[in-house]
Design a protein around this motif. Sequence first.
Motif, PDB file in Angstrom:
ATOM      1  N   LEU A  57       0.825  -1.214   0.000  1.00 36.24           N
ATOM      2  CA  LEU A  57       0.000   0.000   0.000  1.00 36.24           C
ATOM      3  C   LEU A  57       0.854   1.256   0.000  1.00 36.24           C
ATOM      4  O   LEU A  57       0.524   2.249  -0.635  1.00 36.24           O
ATOM      5  N   ALA A  58       1.972   1.198   0.736  1.00 31.48           N
ATOM      6  CA  ALA A  58       2.785   2.399   0.892  1.00 31.48           C
ATOM      7  C   ALA A  58       3.930   2.423  -0.114  1.00 31.48           C
ATOM      8  O   ALA A  58       4.561   1.405  -0.360  1.00 31.48           O
ATOM      9  N   ASP A  59       4.178   3.563  -0.688  1.00 34.00           N
ATOM     10  CA  ASP A  59       5.346   3.812  -1.507  1.00 34.00           C
ATOM     11  C   ASP A  59       5.669   2.660  -2.459  1.00 34.00           C
ATOM     12  O   ASP A  59       6.691   1.992  -2.358  1.00 34.00           O
ATOM     13  N   GLU A  60       4.766   2.472  -3.384  1.00 34.39           N
ATOM     14  CA  GLU A  60       4.820   1.288  -4.228  1.00 34.39           C
ATOM     15  C   GLU A  60       6.128   1.129  -5.019  1.00 34.39           C
ATOM     16  O   GLU A  60       6.675   0.033  -5.099  1.00 34.39           O
ATOM     17  N   GLU A  61       6.634   2.221  -5.582  1.00 39.03           N
ATOM     18  CA  GLU A  61       7.853   2.135  -6.389  1.00 39.03           C
ATOM     19  C   GLU A  61       9.019   1.574  -5.582  1.00 39.03           C
ATOM     20  O   GLU A  61       9.739   0.672  -6.008  1.00 39.03           O
ATOM     21  N   ARG A  62       9.177   2.162  -4.388  1.00 36.08           N
ATOM     22  CA  ARG A  62      10.293   1.756  -3.543  1.00 36.08           C
ATOM     23  C   ARG A  62      10.142   0.302  -3.105  1.00 36.08           C
ATOM     24  O   ARG A  62      11.091  -0.467  -3.075  1.00 36.08           O
ATOM     25  N   THR A  63       8.903  -0.067  -2.765  1.00 34.27           N
ATOM     26  CA  THR A  63       8.653  -1.438  -2.335  1.00 34.27           C
ATOM     27  C   THR A  63       8.970  -2.419  -3.460  1.00 34.27           C
ATOM     28  O   THR A  63       9.617  -3.443  -3.239  1.00 34.27           O
ATOM     29  N   LEU A  64       8.526  -2.095  -4.663  1.00 32.99           N
ATOM     30  CA  LEU A  64       8.789  -2.990  -5.794  1.00 32.99           C
ATOM     31  C   LEU A  64      10.292  -3.099  -6.065  1.00 32.99           C
ATOM     32  O   LEU A  64      10.799  -4.173  -6.378  1.00 32.99           O
ATOM     33  N   ALA A  65      11.010  -1.988  -5.895  1.00 32.22           N
ATOM     34  CA  ALA A  65      12.465  -2.018  -6.096  1.00 32.22           C
ATOM     35  C   ALA A  65      13.127  -2.936  -5.066  1.00 32.22           C
ATOM     36  O   ALA A  65      13.997  -3.746  -5.403  1.00 32.22           O
TER      37      ALA A  65
END
Length: 276
Positions: free
Chosen positions: A153-161
């Motif tokens: 839910l939070a900060d999707e780009e960073r999480t995916l990275a």
Amino acid sequence: KAKTDGKGTFRRFEPALDARMQARRGLEADLRRAIVVQEFELYYQPLVDARTGRINAAEALVRWRHPDRGLVSPAEFIPLAEETGLIGPLGQWVLRTACVQAAQWPVHIRVAVNLSPAQFRDVRLADTVKAALAASGLSANRLELEITEGVLLADEERTLATLTRLRAAGVGISMDDFGTGYSSLSYLRRFPFDKIKVDQSFVRQLPSDPESAAIVRAIITMGTCLGMSITVEGVETAEQFAFTTGEGCDQVQGYHVSRPLPLGEFLSFVDAREAA
Ligand code: C2E
Ligand code: MG
Ligand code: MG
Ligand code: MG
């Protein structure tokens, strides 16, 4: 002040709000102290291969061995650890301990570690995980990280990275409690999990409840088509075990196989099961 109820969990009083705030502050201080003196233990719940019945993994589940309250369940302190930032040091301890202990197990048994959303907000997570692997000697392909939808839910780009880096390092990524969040399906499209863990709530009324049966069947089919491995959690009865393995899930976890066990008992359980 909370009291023990004999099962080692808190009995909640219904005090006025500020009394509750005080209790919370007390618990927070207690948790902070417990992290310093390392009052935690990992229990391990065996997971079995649905086809062979062999144990091929275990999930590390943290417990707090409190001097007055006995064994405290994570439901009682993980939420507070998350709110106060104490999940950082606690999660680090869990990760390192699980890797060190699993490095001593038979090599066909992997270890699964739960990560909180707050741990994902730390950009150093992938490095922390790699350091835990290096320090323990556990190979990356024997570690699985379980995350819930809250992580995404939070900060999707960073999480995916971060997830991509962990995956590239060879670590398995599982979506825990699948089906309980708001947008489970869209996450499956955005990130290719290695494994889906079907939430216990769908298993409770199996096999008699036709809606539960249809949902579990559909999740197994969908996950398999997406190339993901499917674990069913919370399997308590022989009937539930027969149903879920019959529907083609890959792995089963639940009281029917075993409850979470202290390390020594877990290893004895593995030995006994291999001998049988
Ligand atoms: P989870 O990751 O979904 O773990 C499964 C929970 O279901 C465990 O509860 C386990 O004991 C319980 N369970 C397993 N099989 C059965 C069954 O057949 N029937 C029933 N009724 N329950 C079953 P536990 O150990 O109390 O952990 C609760 C939650 O606390 C975990 O849910 C996880 O979200 C969290 N947790 C546990 N350890 C950690 C940790 O080290 N770090 C983080 N961040 N969270 C943790
Ligand atoms: Mg889990
Ligand atoms: Mg779960
Ligand atoms: Mg859960």
